[in-house]
Scaffold this active site. Structure first.
Site: not given
Length: 156
Positions: A7-8, A45, A68, A118, A128
């Site tokens: 995740d970024g 990301e 994601d 999320h 995250d």
């Protein structure tokens, strides 16, 4: 088989940003993260995937990457990035990171899996947390290529 979760995040776009990644294989588990003082979510990301793949020591591994980021997954799986390369990344952003990703991507057998961000996916949520925490660190380094592009755009 290696599983990678990524995740970024960035606070503002651009703004301070970070990435988080988890590598898992058999009984091995490793978390990686980092941040930059001014960057974008898409760059983070990409950095999450790059940092994880660069951490793999042996070539030709079977890897599943859970992300994601439609930006990252679609660019690879729909082969957009290869068209961008042929056109010299004309009107495309993040050339430095795409080239870095393709270089390490070609060393392994990789499959991407999209996960909704999320949405309670435990590893995505952890990534995250890592990304947000990295973005909040003091004395973050420059994202040199990104800031050079901003400067170039302002000057020319």
């Amino acid at each position: 088989m290696i599983e990678i979760f990524t995740d970024g995040a960035s606070s503002g776009n651009p703004g301070p940003g970070g990435y988080g990644t988890i590598l898992r294989s058999g009984g091995h588990y490793k978390e990686l993260s980092g941040g930059f003082r001014k960057t974008t979510n898409n760059r983070m990301e990409l950095m999450a995937v790059i940092s994880a793949l660069e951490a793999i020591k042996k070539p030709n591994q079977t890897v599943t990457i859970y992300s994601d980021s439609r930006y990252v997954i679609d660019a690879i799986e729909k082969k957009w990035v290869y068209g961008w390369i042929k056109k010299g990344f004309k009107d495309k952003k993040n050339k430095d990171l795409w080239l870095r990703l393709i270089s390490v991507y070609s060393q392994h057998q990789i499959r991407f899996v999209w996960v909704k961000g999320h949405a309670g996916h435990p590893e995505n949520e952890r990534c995250d947390e890592l990304a947000v925490a990295a973005a909040k660190q003091a004395n973050l380094p420059l994202d040199v290529f990104f800031e050079a592009e901003i400067l170039k755009d302002k000057l020319f």
